[in-house]
Design a protein around this motif. Structure first.
Motif, short mmCIF file in Angstrom:
data_model
loop_
_atom_site.label_atom_id
_atom_site.label_comp_id
_atom_site.label_asym_id
_atom_site.label_seq_id
_atom_site.Cartn_x
_atom_site.Cartn_y
_atom_site.Cartn_z
N GLN A 166 -15.66 3.40 -28.27
CA GLN A 166 -16.66 2.68 -27.60
C GLN A 166 -16.82 3.22 -26.21
O GLN A 166 -18.16 3.35 -26.04
CB GLN A 166 -16.42 1.24 -27.59
CG GLN A 166 -17.71 0.55 -27.19
CD GLN A 166 -18.65 0.42 -28.04
OE1 GLN A 166 -18.30 0.32 -29.50
NE2 GLN A 166 -19.69 0.78 -27.74
N ASP A 172 -20.57 4.95 -25.46
CA ASP A 172 -21.46 4.45 -24.27
C ASP A 172 -22.01 5.71 -23.44
O ASP A 172 -22.95 5.76 -23.25
CB ASP A 172 -20.66 3.26 -23.81
CG ASP A 172 -20.55 2.23 -24.30
OD1 ASP A 172 -21.32 1.83 -25.32
OD2 ASP A 172 -19.55 1.15 -23.87
N ARG A 203 -35.42 2.06 -30.41
CA ARG A 203 -34.95 1.33 -31.53
C ARG A 203 -33.39 1.53 -32.05
O ARG A 203 -32.58 1.21 -32.27
CB ARG A 203 -36.09 0.85 -32.54
CG ARG A 203 -35.61 0.09 -33.75
CD ARG A 203 -35.00 -1.41 -33.18
NE ARG A 203 -34.59 -2.19 -34.48
CZ ARG A 203 -35.15 -2.92 -34.98
NH1 ARG A 203 -36.48 -3.44 -34.54
NH2 ARG A 203 -34.83 -3.73 -36.08
N THR A 208 -31.60 3.82 -30.59
CA THR A 208 -30.45 3.92 -29.49
C THR A 208 -29.73 2.20 -29.56
O THR A 208 -28.63 2.23 -29.47
CB THR A 208 -30.69 4.24 -28.13
OG1 THR A 208 -31.96 3.46 -27.86
CG2 THR A 208 -31.10 5.92 -28.12
N THR A 209 -30.89 1.51 -29.73
CA THR A 209 -30.34 -0.04 -29.78
C THR A 209 -29.41 0.01 -31.08
O THR A 209 -28.16 -0.75 -30.99
CB THR A 209 -31.45 -1.09 -30.05
OG1 THR A 209 -32.21 -0.87 -28.71
CG2 THR A 209 -30.94 -2.43 -29.93
N GLU A 210 -29.81 0.22 -32.09
CA GLU A 210 -29.05 0.23 -33.41
C GLU A 210 -27.74 0.90 -33.35
O GLU A 210 -26.67 0.29 -33.73
CB GLU A 210 -29.85 0.71 -34.49
CG GLU A 210 -31.04 0.09 -34.79
CD GLU A 210 -30.76 -1.55 -35.60
OE1 GLU A 210 -29.74 -1.69 -36.07
OE2 GLU A 210 -31.72 -2.38 -35.21
N ALA A 263 -26.17 1.57 -30.66
CA ALA A 263 -25.17 0.86 -29.78
C ALA A 263 -24.61 -0.46 -30.41
O ALA A 263 -23.65 -0.80 -29.86
CB ALA A 263 -26.02 0.40 -28.43
N ALA A 264 -25.22 -0.87 -31.36
CA ALA A 264 -24.81 -2.19 -31.83
C ALA A 264 -23.82 -1.81 -33.04
O ALA A 264 -23.15 -2.94 -33.77
CB ALA A 264 -25.84 -3.16 -32.28
N THR A 265 -23.71 -0.68 -33.27
CA THR A 265 -22.88 -0.34 -34.64
C THR A 265 -21.42 0.39 -34.13
O THR A 265 -21.34 1.20 -33.31
CB THR A 265 -23.53 1.03 -35.35
OG1 THR A 265 -24.81 0.52 -35.66
CG2 THR A 265 -22.55 1.30 -36.60
N PRO A 266 -20.58 -0.38 -34.38
CA PRO A 266 -19.07 -0.02 -34.03
C PRO A 266 -18.70 1.51 -34.60
O PRO A 266 -19.41 1.85 -35.52
CB PRO A 266 -18.17 -0.90 -35.10
CG PRO A 266 -19.02 -2.02 -35.21
CD PRO A 266 -20.30 -1.55 -35.50
N GLU A 287 -18.05 2.30 -38.13
CA GLU A 287 -19.05 2.35 -38.93
C GLU A 287 -20.08 3.29 -38.92
O GLU A 287 -20.58 3.56 -39.73
CB GLU A 287 -19.81 0.80 -38.83
CG GLU A 287 -20.57 0.36 -39.78
CD GLU A 287 -21.07 -0.99 -39.55
OE1 GLU A 287 -22.42 -1.04 -40.30
OE2 GLU A 287 -20.86 -1.76 -38.86
#
Length: 306
Positions: free
Chosen positions: A217, A221, A258, A260-262, A264-267, A270
């Protein structure tokens, strides 16, 4: 020779070939070009098709003859830059655009150098990574900028009559920085989306010190922060772009946000297993919002001037 088989027909056929390449390979990029006028759209299609074919040589072909094939493709491009003609339809369309807007070896040579790195460099350090991103993405942003500026001036005032790309964009360092950052953001987002496939299928690791085994992570980041900085630089240059180019770039940046948002929300685990995508209807909604936002800014600016 009849008019229907003359140079104009060959030029048009070459332009259509480039359009087909873009439509088959990129829905997001193709969506952005639909916001442009015909002159700019054809120029962007020509740039995209050339760089896509080179990318196919090093990513899809990848055989022992990939190097010689890339060398010949580059040599054909160089000859076409001089003559304005090629028997390769994609190269011919690109050469016509290059002559029109002022693209030359300052942009083409770094691009092919980066493509050649894909055949020899599997793991990048910071220096090679920055060279690669510059040649594979930032110079493409500069080519697109040249197309946008040429289209805004119109057919009566061509860059080719007055000098190379640097003579056009140098007065506005912000536009150049924004164009380079736009290309860099696009490239880095795709590096992240393709991290598992690039490493598993091609053995490549673009981000310095990051492989599928080391992506955690914190590393994710850090990469996303680098992309966010590129997006911010590109967005800051929007006011200096011609109107329709501004709409197209703003829409592209909306899609990048959008993605980058996706991402950032993906482990991380995954992220390595699947390619993050934005559904088609969502893309259309983002484009509509982006255009609406730009039109609202234009309206406020106009009222302010009055």
């Amino acid at each position: 020779m009849g008019a229907d088989t003359g140079q104009a027909l060959y030029d048009e056929t070459a332009a259509r070939a480039s359009s087909v390449v873009l439509s088959r390979y990129s829905t997001s990029f193709g969506l952005g070009t639909k916001l442009l006028g015909a002159r700019a759209r054809h120029g962007i299609e020509a740039v995209y098709a050339l760089v896509r074919i080179a990318d196919e040589i090093v990513d899809t072909r990848r055989g022992t003859d990939a190097g010689p094939l890339l060398d010949e493709f580059e040599a054909q491009t160089a000859r076409a830059l001089e003559s304005g003609y090629s028997t390769n339809l994609v190269i011919h369309a690109f050469a016509r655009t290059a002559h029109q807007v002022g693209i030359g070896h300052a942009e083409i040579d770094p691009f092919f150098a980066s493509m050649r790195m894909d055949l020899t460099v599997l793991v990048h350090d910071r220096a090679s990574y920055e060279r690669y991103v510059y040649g594979s993405a930032e110079v493409i942003g500069l080519m697109c900028l040249a197309v946008f500026l040429d289209a805004a001036r119109g057919p009566g005032d061509r860059v080719a009559e007055r000098g190379p790309l640097d003579a056009v964009a140098a007065p506005d360092a912000g536009l150049r920085a924004g164009a380079q950052a736009l290309g860099a953001a696009f490239q880095k987002i795709n590096f992240l989306r393709d991290l598992g496939a690039d490493y598993g299928e091609l053995g490549r690791s673009y981000f310095p010190g990051v492989t599928p085994d080391t992506l955690d992570q914190a590393a994710l980041d850090e990469i996303l922060a680098e992309i966010a900085a590129d997006i911010a630089t590109a967005r800051a240059s929007l006011p200096g772009l011609p109107r329709r180019a501004r709409w197209a770039v703003a829409s592209t940046l909306g899609l990048y946000d959008r993605l980058t948002t996706e991402l950032a929300a993906t482990p991380p685990a995954e992220l390595l297993a699947r390619r993050v995508r934005v559904p088609g209807p969502t893309k259309l909604a983002i484009v509509a919002r982006s255009i609406g936002h730009e039109i609202a800014i234009e309206a406020r600016t106009t009222r302010g001037v009055r």
